[in-house]
Design a protein around this motif. Structure first.
Motif, PDB file in Angstrom:
ATOM      1  N   SER A  36       0.832  -1.202   0.000  1.00 53.58           N
ATOM      2  CA  SER A  36       0.000   0.000   0.000  1.00 53.58           C
ATOM      3  C   SER A  36       0.869   1.256   0.000  1.00 53.58           C
ATOM      4  O   SER A  36       2.033   1.232   0.406  1.00 53.58           O
ATOM      5  N   LYS A  38       0.369   3.725   1.937  1.00 54.85           N
ATOM      6  CA  LYS A  38       0.574   4.092   3.336  1.00 54.85           C
ATOM      7  C   LYS A  38       1.847   3.433   3.874  1.00 54.85           C
ATOM      8  O   LYS A  38       2.662   4.085   4.528  1.00 54.85           O
ATOM      9  N   GLU A  39       2.015   2.153   3.595  1.00 58.48           N
ATOM     10  CA  GLU A  39       3.218   1.455   4.051  1.00 58.48           C
ATOM     11  C   GLU A  39       4.463   2.006   3.361  1.00 58.48           C
ATOM     12  O   GLU A  39       5.504   2.194   3.999  1.00 58.48           O
ATOM     13  N   ASN A  41       4.905   5.011   2.219  1.00 63.52           N
ATOM     14  CA  ASN A  41       5.185   6.322   2.810  1.00 63.52           C
ATOM     15  C   ASN A  41       5.873   6.193   4.165  1.00 63.52           C
ATOM     16  O   ASN A  41       6.740   6.999   4.507  1.00 63.52           O
ATOM     17  N   GLN A  42       5.492   5.180   4.928  1.00 62.64           N
ATOM     18  CA  GLN A  42       6.125   4.954   6.219  1.00 62.64           C
ATOM     19  C   GLN A  42       7.620   4.678   6.035  1.00 62.64           C
ATOM     20  O   GLN A  42       8.459   5.228   6.758  1.00 62.64           O
TER      21      GLN A  42
END
Length: 68
Positions: A36, A38-39, A41-42
């Protein structure tokens, strides 16, 4: 560059610079394999933290006159 640092820095500043700088592309590549945005970006944020750490360590090295 760190190979020219004083020998007493081998396990301190030299090691920190090498670990921090190598973790930048490592985290980016690991993030690319995630499922994802989100992951991903982390992992980019972690890489950014490592880049900031590397920058500081290089500034410190300059201030200590280990590099020009």
């Amino acid at each position: 560059m760190t190979s020219h640092f004083p020998k007493e820095e081998t396990y301190n500043l030299t090691s920190q610079i090498r670990r921090a700088s190598s973790s930048i592309p490592t985290n980016i590549s690991e993030g690319c394999g995630r499922n994802s945005d989100k992951e991903f970006n982390q992992f980019l944020n972690i890489a950014l933290g490592s880049a900031n750490e590397t920058e500081y360590l290089l500034i410190l090295s300059r201030d200590l006159h280990y590099i020009i």
